[in-house]
Design an enzyme around this catalytic site. Structure first.
Site, PDB file in Angstrom:
ATOM      1  N   ASP A   1       0.844  -1.338  -0.073  1.00 20.65           N
ATOM      2  CA  ASP A   1      -0.123   0.019   0.021  1.00 20.65           C
ATOM      3  C   ASP A   1       0.826   1.211  -0.067  1.00 20.65           C
ATOM      4  OD1 ASP A   1       0.813  -0.348   2.787  1.00 20.65           O
ATOM      5  OD2 ASP A   1      -0.945  -0.201   3.550  1.00 20.65           O
TER       6      ASP A   1
ATOM      7  N   ASP B   1       7.150   3.696   3.593  1.00 16.73           N
ATOM      8  CA  ASP B   1       7.586   4.910   4.442  1.00 16.73           C
ATOM      9  C   ASP B   1       8.935   4.635   4.645  1.00 16.73           C
ATOM     10  OD1 ASP B   1       8.050   6.566   6.578  1.00 16.73           O
ATOM     11  OD2 ASP B   1       6.311   5.900   7.999  1.00 16.73           O
TER      12      ASP B   1
HETATM   13  P1  5GP Z   1       7.661   0.993   6.226  1.00 18.93           P
HETATM   14  O1  5GP Z   1       8.041  -0.227   6.419  1.00 18.93           O
HETATM   15  O2  5GP Z   1       8.138   1.302   4.737  1.00 18.93           O
HETATM   16  O3  5GP Z   1       8.353   1.960   7.297  1.00 18.93           O
HETATM   17  O4  5GP Z   1       6.083   1.001   6.399  1.00 18.93           O
HETATM   18  C1  5GP Z   1       5.447   0.265   5.558  1.00 18.93           C
HETATM   19  C2  5GP Z   1       3.880   0.134   6.097  1.00 18.93           C
HETATM   20  O5  5GP Z   1       3.718   1.118   7.122  1.00 18.93           O
HETATM   21  C3  5GP Z   1       2.842   0.237   5.406  1.00 18.93           C
HETATM   22  O6  5GP Z   1       2.770  -1.060   4.665  1.00 18.93           O
HETATM   23  C4  5GP Z   1       1.744   0.631   6.184  1.00 18.93           C
HETATM   24  O7  5GP Z   1       1.184  -0.680   6.631  1.00 18.93           O
HETATM   25  C5  5GP Z   1       2.351   1.340   7.041  1.00 18.93           C
HETATM   26  N1  5GP Z   1       2.249   2.693   7.024  1.00 18.93           N
HETATM   27  C6  5GP Z   1       3.306   3.658   6.638  1.00 18.93           C
HETATM   28  N2  5GP Z   1       2.849   4.948   6.480  1.00 18.93           N
HETATM   29  C7  5GP Z   1       1.637   4.875   6.594  1.00 18.93           C
HETATM   30  C8  5GP Z   1       0.783   5.728   6.388  1.00 18.93           C
HETATM   31  O8  5GP Z   1       0.633   7.012   6.288  1.00 18.93           O
HETATM   32  N3  5GP Z   1      -0.748   5.306   6.351  1.00 18.93           N
HETATM   33  C9  5GP Z   1      -1.138   4.258   6.810  1.00 18.93           C
HETATM   34  N4  5GP Z   1      -2.300   3.816   6.847  1.00 18.93           N
HETATM   35  N5  5GP Z   1      -0.102   3.118   6.802  1.00 18.93           N
HETATM   36  C10 5GP Z   1       0.874   3.697   6.856  1.00 18.93           C
END
Ligand code: 5GP
Length: 178
Positions: free
Chosen positions: A104, A107
């Protein structure tokens, strides 16, 4: 849909229409890149990618199958713990297959890094990444991105806050303070 206590979606970032158009473009690009390569296995990262994956796979034109994987790193918070944990594994074998991991939102990139390391050990023919949204602040390169966004918490189109708001048809920014 029940509305939880706490922060609420305050501003629409991408309308249902804008999302539909961008997903169609992505599906065209992905289908053209994989044309002639055989079947693509779309691996949806639960839960957030379920709506994006459903729309994307229906617009693609190359042979494709779908599987799901689930990881956890945020719990009910809006800040990554950095500790990614496998919650649900794929049903099928990926050896020799072209895998496209569909998330989705990216981040920090911890989820993609963790999944890429895990999946590459299983001998796929290729592994690429696709994210509906990517926060502009950095993170790893992603092969296919729907939209780049600022560092705000967004909900809708599968994305949640404490498991709420996934069914919103658009992407909205959550007001975290206030
Ligand atoms: P990462 O591992 O890249 O830091 O984070 C990825 C996961 O964090 C995404 O699959 C999602 O589940 C969650 N996430 C990161 N930012 C957001 C956001 O702004 N909104 C939502 N709903 N989920 C996020």
């Amino acid at each position: 849909m029940t509305t939880p206590e706490g922060p609420k979606p305050v501003r629409i970032l991408f309308s249902e229409d804008a999302i539909r158009r961008r997903v169609e473009e992505l599906a065209r690009q992905i289908s053209s890149d994989y044309a002639g390569k055989g079947e693509v296995l779309l691996v949806g990262v639960l839960k957030g990618a379920f709506i994006f994956l459903a729309d994307l796979c229906r617009k693609m034109t190359v042979p494709r199958r779908v599987d799901f994987i689930a990881v956890s790193s945020y719990g009910d918070k809006t800040v990554s713990s950095g500790n990614v944990r496998l919650v649900l594994d794929l049903r099928g074998d990926i050896a020799g297959r072209h895998v496209l991991v569909v998330e989705d939102i990216v981040d920090t990139g911890s989820t993609f890094s963790y999944l890429l390391e895990l999946l590459r050990l299983r001998g796929p023919a290729s592994v690429k990444t696709c994210a509906f949204l990517r926060k502009e602040k950095g993170g790893p390169p992603v092969d296919y991105v729907g939209f780049e966004i600022a560092d705000e918490w967004v909900v809708g189109y599968g994305l949640d806050y404490a498991d709420a708001y996934r069914a919103l048809p658009h992407i909205a920014v959550l007001q975290v303070n206030g």
